[in-house]
Structure formats: C-alpha cells, structure tokens
Design a protein around this motif. Structure first.
Motif, PDB file in Angstrom:
ATOM      1  N   UNK A 192       0.826  -1.211   0.000  1.00 60.77           N
ATOM      2  CA  UNK A 192       0.000   0.000   0.000  1.00 60.77           C
ATOM      3  C   UNK A 192       0.857   1.256   0.000  1.00 60.77           C
ATOM      4  N   UNK A 193       1.951   1.237   0.776  1.00 58.99           N
ATOM      5  CA  UNK A 193       2.841   2.399   0.829  1.00 58.99           C
ATOM      6  C   UNK A 193       3.514   2.626  -0.519  1.00 58.99           C
ATOM      7  N   UNK A 194       3.925   1.548  -1.178  1.00 53.45           N
ATOM      8  CA  UNK A 194       4.564   1.681  -2.490  1.00 53.45           C
ATOM      9  C   UNK A 194       3.598   2.262  -3.509  1.00 53.45           C
ATOM     10  N   UNK A 195       2.336   1.823  -3.467  1.00 54.61           N
ATOM     11  CA  UNK A 195       1.333   2.369  -4.385  1.00 54.61           C
ATOM     12  C   UNK A 195       1.162   3.868  -4.150  1.00 54.61           C
ATOM     13  N   UNK A 196       1.090   4.266  -2.886  1.00 51.21           N
ATOM     14  CA  UNK A 196       0.934   5.688  -2.571  1.00 51.21           C
ATOM     15  C   UNK A 196       2.115   6.500  -3.086  1.00 51.21           C
ATOM     16  N   UNK A 197       3.331   5.976  -2.907  1.00 49.94           N
ATOM     17  CA  UNK A 197       4.520   6.687  -3.384  1.00 49.94           C
ATOM     18  C   UNK A 197       4.530   6.801  -4.906  1.00 49.94           C
ATOM     19  N   UNK A 198       4.119   5.749  -5.566  1.00 50.26           N
ATOM     20  CA  UNK A 198       4.083   5.774  -7.033  1.00 50.26           C
ATOM     21  C   UNK A 198       3.085   6.812  -7.526  1.00 50.26           C
ATOM     22  N   UNK A 199       1.917   6.838  -6.915  1.00 50.51           N
ATOM     23  CA  UNK A 199       0.911   7.818  -7.338  1.00 50.51           C
ATOM     24  C   UNK A 199       1.388   9.243  -7.086  1.00 50.51           C
ATOM     25  N   UNK A 200       2.069   9.439  -5.968  1.00 47.84           N
ATOM     26  CA  UNK A 200       2.616  10.765  -5.693  1.00 47.84           C
ATOM     27  C   UNK A 200       3.662  11.143  -6.729  1.00 47.84           C
ATOM     28  N   UNK A 201       4.553  10.214  -7.024  1.00 47.93           N
ATOM     29  CA  UNK A 201       5.625  10.483  -7.978  1.00 47.93           C
ATOM     30  C   UNK A 201       5.069  10.793  -9.364  1.00 47.93           C
ATOM     31  N   UNK A 202       4.185   9.926  -9.845  1.00 50.71           N
ATOM     32  CA  UNK A 202       3.617  10.130 -11.176  1.00 50.71           C
ATOM     33  C   UNK A 202       2.740  11.377 -11.220  1.00 50.71           C
ATOM     34  N   UNK A 203       1.967  11.588 -10.165  1.00 51.32           N
ATOM     35  CA  UNK A 203       1.089  12.757 -10.136  1.00 51.32           C
ATOM     36  C   UNK A 203       1.858  14.059 -10.097  1.00 51.32           C
ATOM     37  N   UNK A 204       2.905  14.105  -9.279  1.00 54.71           N
ATOM     38  CA  UNK A 204       3.722  15.318  -9.210  1.00 54.71           C
ATOM     39  C   UNK A 204       4.435  15.590 -10.528  1.00 54.71           C
ATOM     40  N   UNK A 205       4.864  14.519 -11.203  1.00 54.34           N
ATOM     41  CA  UNK A 205       5.518  14.698 -12.502  1.00 54.34           C
ATOM     42  C   UNK A 205       4.544  15.281 -13.518  1.00 54.34           C
ATOM     43  N   UNK A 206       3.299  14.782 -13.496  1.00 51.75           N
ATOM     44  CA  UNK A 206       2.287  15.313 -14.409  1.00 51.75           C
ATOM     45  C   UNK A 206       1.963  16.768 -14.079  1.00 51.75           C
ATOM     46  N   UNK A 207       1.885  17.075 -12.791  1.00 48.59           N
ATOM     47  CA  UNK A 207       1.618  18.460 -12.380  1.00 48.59           C
ATOM     48  C   UNK A 207       2.741  19.379 -12.839  1.00 48.59           C
ATOM     49  N   UNK A 208       3.973  18.887 -12.756  1.00 44.09           N
ATOM     50  CA  UNK A 208       5.118  19.696 -13.176  1.00 44.09           C
ATOM     51  C   UNK A 208       5.067  19.966 -14.674  1.00 44.09           C
ATOM     52  N   UNK A 209       4.680  18.932 -15.450  1.00 44.98           N
ATOM     53  CA  UNK A 209       4.597  19.102 -16.905  1.00 44.98           C
ATOM     54  C   UNK A 209       3.532  20.125 -17.265  1.00 44.98           C
ATOM     55  N   UNK A 210       2.382  20.056 -16.587  1.00 46.25           N
ATOM     56  CA  UNK A 210       1.311  21.025 -16.847  1.00 46.25           C
ATOM     57  C   UNK A 210       1.720  22.421 -16.417  1.00 46.25           C
ATOM     58  N   UNK A 211       2.453  22.498 -15.312  1.00 43.09           N
ATOM     59  CA  UNK A 211       2.890  23.810 -14.830  1.00 43.09           C
ATOM     60  C   UNK A 211       3.851  24.457 -15.806  1.00 43.09           C
ATOM     61  N   UNK A 212       4.695  23.645 -16.476  1.00 41.17           N
ATOM     62  CA  UNK A 212       5.647  24.206 -17.427  1.00 41.17           C
ATOM     63  C   UNK A 212       4.946  24.745 -18.658  1.00 41.17           C
ATOM     64  N   UNK A 213       3.785  24.161 -18.991  1.00 38.80           N
ATOM     65  CA  UNK A 213       3.022  24.643 -20.145  1.00 38.80           C
ATOM     66  C   UNK A 213       2.318  25.950 -19.821  1.00 38.80           C
ATOM     67  N   UNK A 214       1.705  26.001 -18.627  1.00 38.47           N
ATOM     68  CA  UNK A 214       0.926  27.184 -18.253  1.00 38.47           C
ATOM     69  C   UNK A 214       1.782  28.287 -17.650  1.00 38.47           C
ATOM     70  N   UNK A 215       3.021  27.935 -17.243  1.00 38.12           N
ATOM     71  CA  UNK A 215       3.885  28.934 -16.623  1.00 38.12           C
ATOM     72  C   UNK A 215       3.616  29.134 -15.150  1.00 38.12           C
TER      73      UNK A 215
END
Length: 735
Positions: A192-215
């Motif tokens: 369960x902890x590994x799943x949570x870490x993976x979702x955080x990692x992937x989600x933060x990466x996606x948020x970073x990509x969107x942030x770079x587009x919108x500035x």
C-alpha cells in the motif's frame, strides 16, 4: 447491527435514491455508511455500501447542479455532500479507539473512489491532515491495521491533484520508511505504501509538466521511495512471494492487489515495460492471479473493481503491448503548439522540432513485448478476465489489449486459438446493448473511441482469417458480427482506419453467403457511407469500398437493383452505375478489377445496359472506358471537359499500360452483355460502329486469337459472342 440488518438498511438506501424519493440521508444511515467500509465488514455488505454511497452522491449532484463560474470546492453538490459527512467523519477521526479511527479512514478512502471532489474538500478542512499525521506518528504507531488504512487513504488522495498537494512531507517520509521494511509481516503495508509513493511520484511529474506549459509554479517532483526501479523491485517481489489466494485476492486489503495496482501505474514507463515484459516468471505468476471461472470478482462494484488484481493485471497487459498513438494532423499541430509554449522566448528554431522519441516506445519494441507476454500466457489471462467479471472497465481494457496484440499479424492465429474472438464478441455484445440514439440521421449507440476498439480488434481478425475460423461453424455467429462492423463503419467517432477495416471485414463476410450480403445491405446507413468512401482520394479506402460493393452487387438483389439492375431505381441507379464505370478508369488495378467485376455482373440486366447506352450517347465515355479494360493501348477521344486528359492526348504523353487478364475478361463480358441486352437493333449498330472506330473490334479479335488454342479459356466464349453480334451489325472482322 448484524451484517444482514446492515445489508437490509443499505438496500433501503439504494431503493430510495434510485427511485429519487429523497436526496438526503437520515442520521442512522450516515452512521451506517461511515462504518460499512471497515476491514472486518463482509465483502457483500461493503459492495452494497459502495453502491449506496454512489447513489447518494449522484442524487445530490443531480439535485444541486453546478454553476459554470463555481470552482470544484464551492459547487453546491460538493457542499451538500461535505455537510452530510463532515461532522460524523471528524468525530470518528478524533476518536480514541482503533475501530473509530479505522471507520473514518476507510470511509474517506471509499469516498475518494466515489466522489473525489467532496473527499478532497473534507481532507482540506482544518485539522484533518494534522490528525492523520498524529495517528500514524503518535496515537497508533504500532497498529498494522491503522497504518495500512492510512497508506491506502494517502494512495487514493495522491491520485487527485486537488488533494495531492495536501500530503505533508512527514507522511511521505513515513511511506518511504515503510516501503523499505523487509519483515514478512509487513507485506500488506509495504504494498500500500509503495502504491501511494508511485501515485505521488507520477502525479507530481504530471503536475510539473502542466505547470511548465501554463507557466505556473511547479510542484515538488523529487524522486520518492528510492526511485522507480526500487519500487518496481519491491512490488514484483510482493507478487512473486504472494501465495495463491483462492479467489479472495479481490479484497482491497490484499497485498497482491496493492502490488499489482502499483505496477499498473508504473507500467506506462518504457523502461519498466521492458523490465516487466522480459521477466517470464513474474508474468506467469501475475497471470495466474486471474481465476479461470467467474467468481467473487463478478460481485464487485465498479468502484471496487479498480482495487482488484483483476483490473490491475489487465491494465498491465494493455500497457505492456500498447503502441505509441499515431497523431492526426490536428493533434500533431496541437502538440507542436504545446512544445512552442514550453520553449522560452528566444529559444530559436528548436521550438518547431519534433520531440525526441524514446526508442523503447517504437513499434518494434511494442511488437516484441506483445510476443513476450503472449508466450507467458497473456491470451489465457485476457479471456479469463472477460469471463470472470462483468465490469465495463475491465472489458474495455481487455479490448484495448487485444487490439494492440492483433496489430501483429503473426499473433492473430494465437489470439483465435486462445479464445480471443469469443472474448471480443462478449465485450462487443455488452457495448452494443447501450440504447440507440439518433446520430447523423440514423439510430446508433453512443460510443466512445475506447468502445470502438474491441470491434476494430475483431475486424482485424476477420480480415486475415475466414469467417469460420473467427466466428465458428454456426452461420448465425457470422451474421451476428455484421452489426458491430456496420456500426463501426458508419459511426461518426470512428477513424478512417477503423472504417477501412470494417469494410474489409464486411467484404469477407459478404463473400460467404447471399444471406450475409442481404443483411449487410440492409444495415442502416451502410450503403450510403460506403458509396461516399468510394469517392475518397485515399487509394486503399476507395479500393476496399469498391470491393465491398462488388461483393454486394453479386450477393444482394437490393444492391443489384440499386445500381441500375432494375429501371425502378431511376436516375439514382443510373448515376451510381456511371460511378462504377468511372472507377474502371482509375490508376489502381485492384479498384479497377472490383468495379469492372461489379459492372460485368450488373450488365446481365437489360435495364442496366439500356442505362449504359444512354450514358454513352450523352457523354461518349462508357464504351471507351470498357474498351480500355480489353486493350489499354486504346486511346479514346479526350473528354472536352477533362483538360488534363485533353493535354495528355495532344502531347502524346498518355502511355498505354500492359493488359491484365482479369481486366480483359471483365471488359469482354461487359461488352458482350451490353451488345446482347440493348434491345433496339439501331442501338446495337451504333455501339458496334463506335467500337470499330475505337479499335475495340480489332482488340477483341486479338483476344479471340490469343485464346483460341485453349478451349477452356473463360474469355473465349464471351469474346466470340461479342464479335458475332458486331458481324451481324455489318462490321467486318479480321482474326
């Protein structure tokens, strides 16, 4: 309250909200829902609780429509749901006993799965996140059950942007510590902890990509849990070490379920795809988790299906064999604009360059990964998954996986042997059971692109194999396949490739029997769509459409008459016949063979021949086109309206092509039928004289001479019959 009493109460809640008799919950009903997701709750009770919670949230949102200017947090539906559960949830979360705290944690986890907006809003309330930290750090630090519930709650919250940023660093550090534990008793919590870490990692990466587009400001994207590869190693170990669980692995507290969910998230990464697909022992163990028969998973609600190994295994299969999507021109242009937006001002010409594609994502690697997972038993796993669950999500994922696997023609025979056609038929039946709606003036089910993919996979199988191999010896099964293929052909959400493959599959089926051709011809909107595609510039689309019409002309009386076989078709039939003749003059040989074959068949009708004679008198193009089938060196007078053809003739640049035996045979039959079936003698004479001027008479004489030595030649008799009629019309023939 006993389990049976709880289920009765939940049934009552479901009934009230399904009948829309009310949109609020009574205090005792709220208390029941909050305590219905405890780990000790029977699976059947928990399933009904999911359905009741879903029904309530849906009813509240129907009664409280969201205004466009409101945010997710302030819309009336979210406010109402939060108001209903906030106080009793807070009371449980602030309790001093383990059951009270567990009830709050498991309820909020369930609410995230049912209505993430309201769950995020509750998590954002003052003191909730702090209470969670206190629970795992101070109040219940040594409780495996509470720790597992917190890890699962964080895993759900990490899947949504609104709540992902609320997770404190202290919680992340705790999850990393838990993941590194090696003792055998912690496998549930580690997963369960590994799943949570993976979702955080992937989600933060996606948020970073969107942030770079919108500035906008970029979220923290630091690597969690020691890196992706370390997490994958942990999760693979949990799958390999987990004993077979006699179909009880569907429970959300299973380490196997959590491990597979985490791997499903990770399997979108090209490097991870290669690692997972190359480990045959891991794949075989993974596929063995799917039951061979329909069992307890069939009872799971759509909310719980997402937590089961069944869904996760199918998602992993779909990810491992997926090909990189091919962008349309519009999508490619949008991607280019996004790249330009990410490029700082003054970035130079690099803004318009294509992004570097990971070599592990190319078609060759996807093809090889598909072959590897098939060797490990993926086909048996997919067909078993379709049998084991009625879940729409599972079945659509299986259809997507099948589509990727049959992209490789070498896999198609194995897919058929593994029950793939039957599994796809089951998926498609469920998809097409949706109520029909009026779309493009016709009645069609409202389908999304993901719902068309299983039909496309079945069409690929039907293109390269005989209907008996795909659908079995029962003719009824073949006839049943006509509807999904016709729906894919005419549906506005289908791509041009899907339309092409639907036509190819229908062409194969049409060749099986007259009954099949008649049913295809009667499919709503099909003939109009095919006739439109016959005029496409794309050679393959035009060819496939013409070949289908050729088969239908020969097998369906309705289509035969539609193309001028009966004078009752009027001007419409005459114009359609003219199109078929025009297609006999295109550059593509296969299109010419199909269209000339259709014309040869239709000209068995005197009505059709009369229409062709009238067209010849009007435009003087019918006989020249048919003559060129017999002898391509014949150069007819250029059509004054065709400037390009006139220029070719004037400049002498129009080069004759070598004759094709199939075209010669069809052309001779068309000429013979036309001369035979035109009723008036004057018409026969006019046609014979024009044929003589074109050089057709000499061409027919050469065909007769070249084939006279072989008395079994199929072209010999119609050639002789055509020449005989011309001789009767006064034409002198020298053989």
């Amino acid at each position: 309250m006993s389990p049976s009493e709880a289920e009765d109460s939940l049934d009552s809640i479901l009934k009230n909200f399904h009948e829309k008799s009310r949109s609020t919950l009574l205090p005792d009903e709220i208390a029941l829902l909050i305590t219905s997701f405890l780990p000790t709750t029977p699976f059947s009770t928990r399933s009904k609780a999911y359905m009741a919670l879903t029904a309530f949230c849906s009813r509240v949102r129907e009664a409280s429509p969201r205004h466009h200017k409101q945010s997710d947090e302030s819309d009336l539906g979210t406010q109402s749901i939060v108001l209903t559960f906030s106080t009793p949830f807070s009371v449980k979360l602030g309790g001093t006993t383990e059951p009270e705290v567990l009830a709050a944690l498991t309820f909020l986890t369930a609410l995230f799965q049912v209505d993430s907006q309201s769950a995020s809003a509750i998590l954002q309330q003052d003191g909730v996140v702090e209470s969670l930290t206190d629970i795992f750090a101070d109040l219940f630090p040594n409780s495996p059950t509470v720790s597992l519930a917190i890890a699962q709650l964080v895993g759900q919250a990490a899947g949504h942007k609104a709540s992902r940023g609320l997770i404190p660093s202290q919680c992340v550090e705790w999850l990393e510590t838990v993941t590194r534990r090696k003792d055998s008793k912690s496998h549930l919590l580690r997963a369960a902890a590994a799943v949570a870490l993976i979702k955080l990692s992937k989600g933060n990466a996606a948020d970073a990509a969107n942030a770079s587009i919108t500035g906008s400001a970029q979220p923290n994207t630091s690597t969690l849990g020691g890196g992706d590869e370390e997490l994958v190693k942990v999760l693979k170990g949990l799958v390999l070490d987990n004993p077979t669980e006699d179909n009880s692995a569907h429970r959300s507290d299973s380490s196997l379920g959590d491990a597979i969910e985490g791997l499903a998230y990770m399997s979108v990464d090209p490097i991870i795809k290669e690692q997972l697909s190359s480990d045959q022992d891991f794949l075989k163990r993974l596929f063995s988790t799917i039951p061979k028969k329909k069992g307890a998973w069939a009872e799971a609600s759509e909310e719980e299906i997402g937590l089961t190994p069944l869904y996760g295994v199918v998602l992993i299969v779909a990810n491992l064999c997926a090909y990189k999507p091919k962008l349309s021109e519009e999508e490619a242009q949008i991607a280019k604009l996004r790249r330009m937006a990410r490029t700082p001002t003054g970035g130079g010409s690099n803004a318009s360059e294509e992004p570097e594609i990971n070599p592990l994502e190319d078609d060759a690697h996807a093809l090889e990964r598909g072959r590897r997972i098939i060797r490990a038993g993926a086909l048996d796993a997919l067909s078993a998954a379709v049998r084991a669950s009625d879940s729409r999500a599972v079945r659509l994922l299986a259809g997507k996986a099948y589509l990727s696997l049959v992209e490789d023609k070498d896999n198609r025979g194995r897919v058929l042997q593994g029950g793939g056609a039957k599994a796809l038929h089951t998926i498609i039946q469920n998809i097409l059971s949706k109520p029909a709606q009026t779309i493009n003036n016709g009645k069609l089910p409202q389908l999304e692109q993901s719902e068309i993919e299983p039909i496309q996979a079945l069409a690929k199988l039907a293109i390269t194999s005989s209907p008996v191999q795909v659908f079995g010896p029962n003719p009824g099964a073949t006839l049943d396949a006509i509807r999904p293929f016709s729906v894919m052909l005419v549906h506005p959400n289908s791509t041009l490739l899907q339309q092409f493959e639907a036509i190819m599959a229908l062409t194969n089926i049409a060749s099986e029997s007259q009954e099949a051709s008649e049913k295809i011809a009667k499919a709503e909107g099909l003939l109009n769509k095919v006739e439109l595609l016959m005029l496409e510039d794309h050679t393959l689309i035009r060819r496939a459409s013409t070949e289908l019409i050729c088969n239908l002309v020969a097998g369906s009386e309705e289509v035969f008459n539609r193309y001028g076989g009966d004078r009752s078709s009027g001007a419409s039939g005459k114009s359609k016949l003219q199109v078929l003749v025009a297609l006999c003059d295109v550059d593509d040989l296969q299109t010419r063979l199909a269209s000339s074959g259709a014309v040869a068949y239709i000209t068995s009708s005197p009505d059709a021949c009369q229409s062709l004679y009238e067209l010849q008198q009007e435009r003087h193009r019918i006989l020249p086109i048919l003559s060129q089938l017999v002898d391509p060196s014949i150069i007819p007078p250029a059509d004054p309206s065709n400037e390009e053809a006139a220029e070719e003739e004037a400049e002498g640049t129009r080069k004759p092509t070598e004759g094709d035996p199939g075209l010669i045979h069809r052309g001779v039959v068309c000429i013979r039928n036309l001369l035979t079936n035109v009723q008036e003698m004057d018409a026969k004479k006019n046609l014979s004289e024009e044929a003589h001027k074109l050089g057709l008479v000499q061409a027919l004489a050469r065909v007769f001479r070249d084939n006279s030595a072989d008395k079994r030649s199929p072209v010999l008799r119609p050639t002789a019959e055509a020449l005989k009629i011309m001789m009767e019309c006064g034409i002198t023939i020298t053989v």
